[in-house]
Design a protein around this motif. Structure first.
Motif, PDB file in Angstrom:
ATOM      1  N   LEU A 167     -62.040 -14.696 -26.341  1.00 45.85           N
ATOM      2  CA  LEU A 167     -62.358 -15.977 -25.733  1.00 45.85           C
ATOM      3  C   LEU A 167     -62.546 -15.795 -24.240  1.00 45.85           C
ATOM      4  O   LEU A 167     -61.770 -15.072 -23.579  1.00 45.85           O
ATOM      5  CB  LEU A 167     -61.252 -16.997 -26.000  1.00 45.85           C
ATOM      6  N   LEU A 168     -63.538 -16.485 -23.666  1.00 44.25           N
ATOM      7  CA  LEU A 168     -63.766 -16.547 -22.228  1.00 44.25           C
ATOM      8  C   LEU A 168     -63.698 -18.008 -21.816  1.00 44.25           C
ATOM      9  O   LEU A 168     -64.518 -18.823 -22.251  1.00 44.25           O
ATOM     10  CB  LEU A 168     -65.128 -15.943 -21.864  1.00 44.25           C
ATOM     11  N   ASP A 169     -62.681 -18.329 -21.020  1.00 43.38           N
ATOM     12  CA  ASP A 169     -62.451 -19.725 -20.618  1.00 43.38           C
ATOM     13  C   ASP A 169     -62.322 -20.631 -21.833  1.00 43.38           C
ATOM     14  O   ASP A 169     -62.834 -21.756 -21.863  1.00 43.38           O
ATOM     15  CB  ASP A 169     -63.576 -20.222 -19.699  1.00 43.38           C
ATOM     16  N   GLY A 170     -61.659 -20.104 -22.880  1.00 44.50           N
ATOM     17  CA  GLY A 170     -61.416 -20.897 -24.084  1.00 44.50           C
ATOM     18  C   GLY A 170     -62.580 -20.979 -25.038  1.00 44.50           C
ATOM     19  O   GLY A 170     -62.486 -21.623 -26.083  1.00 44.50           O
ATOM     20  N   VAL A 171     -63.724 -20.310 -24.690  1.00 45.45           N
ATOM     21  CA  VAL A 171     -64.910 -20.344 -25.536  1.00 45.45           C
ATOM     22  C   VAL A 171     -65.100 -18.972 -26.161  1.00 45.45           C
ATOM     23  O   VAL A 171     -65.023 -17.942 -25.463  1.00 45.45           O
ATOM     24  CB  VAL A 171     -66.170 -20.744 -24.737  1.00 45.45           C
ATOM     25  N   LYS A 172     -65.305 -18.956 -27.481  1.00 45.37           N
ATOM     26  CA  LYS A 172     -65.456 -17.689 -28.180  1.00 45.37           C
ATOM     27  C   LYS A 172     -66.746 -16.997 -27.748  1.00 45.37           C
ATOM     28  O   LYS A 172     -67.803 -17.620 -27.635  1.00 45.37           O
ATOM     29  CB  LYS A 172     -65.464 -17.919 -29.697  1.00 45.37           C
TER      30      LYS A 172
END
Length: 570
Positions: free
Chosen positions: A23-28
């Motif tokens: 995840l990057l900033d909560g986005v997969k």
């Protein structure tokens, strides 16, 4: 750009999602993965691309019939470039040896809504009138409590909140991260003091025991209205209405306006206990849940009976006429002090006039004094409809006014026209072992003369059966029945009359003259059938576990009575 801003721009934090993804900033990140077994981490370059916006400017000459002016027009262009690609990375993780499951309890929240936020005081809700849609689920209000999955028959459901009298709506057990959408589907509220002439409600529990519901309403400190439920589910008194015993729903009507908050009721709720099949002796799955089996149904025949017992004393003489207390009787009988029936050949009765006359001569030495006369009013009828309260709607009006005391309704099984008879006999040379209704083989040399000397049968002795008479020699015979076997041995010089031990009457009587003057040989067989007036009836009786009231010693019981007319056919 400052140094701190450069560090913030170039530092990227990636986390795994627990399922092998990143995840990057909560986005997969599509295409990114981590292998927990080998520690291999793969991140595509596309994850580090970002957008850069640049300005394009263009000079334009504006001229409209005069001195030219130079203007600048600009536009923005967005490009995807590798502006976030890291030059070095660090990794933190929990090794397998230190990994352990962790459980935590998350408390549930309570949400509050004001239904009457825009309604001026004084204000109040009307209980038992509100229905909501909460997060797509139907919620119903009963006595200010909110229920999901409401069951109207049992009056139960899952409690999810409540409503205050002023319209404050409280929801319990709501997840802390969930705030549902609340829609009001229906509801009634009031402003100021109010009174009503009609009121609808439902008891807290159901079903309700018939005739146990009583409702009250206070008009003042000195005046209280009252209504009582009846067997037919109506409510009568100064308060009137209807009561549904099965569901607990009731409606109240009053000629005078009443404050609804003064209404109150008393009622007895009924509950059931499962039946143990070993105690009852039958499989209870086909019985109602409360164990009660209906004995009256639409279309059934019933008998209405009222009994009057009259003591006629101990002094009796031949020819004496006794005037009874009741006229127009349908039946009567005389019993002694021990309940023994006095034989009917001892007296004559006049049912219409209500008199009893002793025969001459008279001998009552076999009976214990004093004697009593049981006088019965009886009539048949047919059930058109039944009600849960126990009331029956009859097809025909009753012939008389029956007193409530000692009047009973009995179920009846109609037998129709029952007749006993014997079929035409046939003969065989010998018995072949086949119980069939036609001859099997050649007939005997002689025959039975039942035209002049018929087989006699009676309703109190004859049964359904197939009979054979077998000759042991020219005169000696044996009488067999298909299911009962050998019942009689004798000769043809006397009437054949095997006795039915249940009634001490013959199964049939075959006159000796029917055998003629001889000609019968050893092994000859006479076959015929008989049909009786017996009607088989199955009786099922279930008694609920109970305790007899104090001072009562008589256990549960029932009696069966044969009713009908007898006609002798020649």
């Amino acid at each position: 750009m400052s140094k701190a801003e450069e560090l913030s721009l170039n530092q990227i934090r990636l986390c795994d999602d627990g399922n092998g993804g990143l995840l990057l900033d909560g986005v997969k990140i599509n295409g990114a993965s981590v292998n927990y077994a080998t520690g291999d981490i793969r991140v595509p370059k596309s994850a580090f691309k970002g957008s850069v916006v640049s300005q394009n400017y263009q000079e334009m000459v504006l001229q409209q019939g005069g001195k030219p002016y130079v203007a600048v027009s600009g536009s923005q262009v967005s490009q995807s470039v590798d502006i976030l690609a890291p030059r070095e990375a660090s990794l933190s993780f929990i090794s397998a040896a230190d990994t352990r499951p962790i459980e935590d309890s998350v408390s549930m929240g309570s949400l509050t809504f004001d239904l009457l936020a825009n309604v001026a005081y004084p204000r109040a809700i009307m209980p038992n009138s509100w229905v909501f849609d909460i997060g797509g689920k139907r919620v119903i209000e009963r006595d200010s409590t909110l229920y999901e999955t409401w069951d109207a028959l049992t009056g139960t459901g899952k409690v999810v909140g409540h409503i205050s009298d002023t319209g404050i709506l409280h929801f319990n057990n709501i997840s802390v991260d969930l705030r549902p959408v609340v829609k009001v589907l229906q509801g009634v509220y009031t402003q100021g003091d109010y009174q009503v002439k009609q009121f609808y409600g439902r008891t807290a529990l159901a079903p309700i025991k018939p005739q146990s519901f009583t409702v009250y309403a206070d008009l003042s400190e000195s005046e209280t209205l009252q209504g009582q439920s009846q067997a037919d589910e109506s409510i009568s008194g100064s308060l009137k209405g209807k009561m549904a015993y099965k569901t607990g729903f009731f409606s109240i009507e009053s000629e005078k306006p009443i404050p609804p908050d003064t209404l109150r009721y008393n009622a007895v709720s009924q509950s059931t206990v499962p039946i143990n099949s070993r105690e009852v002796g039958i499989n209870p799955t086909r019985l109602p849940s409360d164990g009660k089996v209906p004995i009256f149904r639409r279309g059934d025949y019933i008998v209405i009976t009222n009994k009057l017992v009259q003591d006629i004393g101990s002094a009796h003489s031949a020819g004496q006429v006794i005037q009874l207390q009741r006229q127009n009787n349908d039946r009567l009988c005389v019993v002694d002090a021990n309940g023994k029936h006095v034989l009917m050949d001892k007296y004559l009765d006049d049912l219409d006039a209500g008199t009893l006359t002793w025969q001459t001569p008279l001998d009552l030495s076999d009976y214990t004094m004093p004697l009593s006369v049981i006088q019965l009013w009886q009539e048949d009828n047919k059930v058109v409809d039944t009600d849960i309260s126990g009331s029956l709607k009859l097809q025909n009006p009753i012939s008389r006014d029956y007193p409530q005391e000692n009047t009973y309704i009995s179920s009846a099984v109609s037998g129709g026209d029952l007749i006993c008879r014997a079929t035409e006999p046939f003969t065989q040379v010998n018995w072949t072992g086949k119980w069939q209704n036609t001859p099997d083989g050649n007939p005997a040399k002689t025959s039975l003369n039942t035209k002049d000397y018929p087989i006699r049968v009676t309703s109190d002795g004859t049964v359904d059966g197939r009979w054979r008479i077998v000759f042991r020699d020219a005169n000696q015979i044996e009488v067999y029945e298909e299911n009962m076997g050998l019942l009689w041995r004798g000769d043809i010089l006397a009437d054949i009359a095997p006795i039915n031990p249940a009634t001490n009457k013959p199964y049939f009587t075959l006159p000796k003259q029917a055998f003629g003057i001889g000609g019968w040989e050893q092994g000859n067989v006479i076959r015929f059938n008989t049909e009786g007036t017996l009607m088989p009836v199955w009786i099922l009786r279930v008694v609920q576990p109970h305790k007899l009231p104090r001072g009562q010693s008589q256990a549960n019981s029932f009696s069966a009575c044969l009713r009908g007319n007898t006609e002798e056919l020649e």
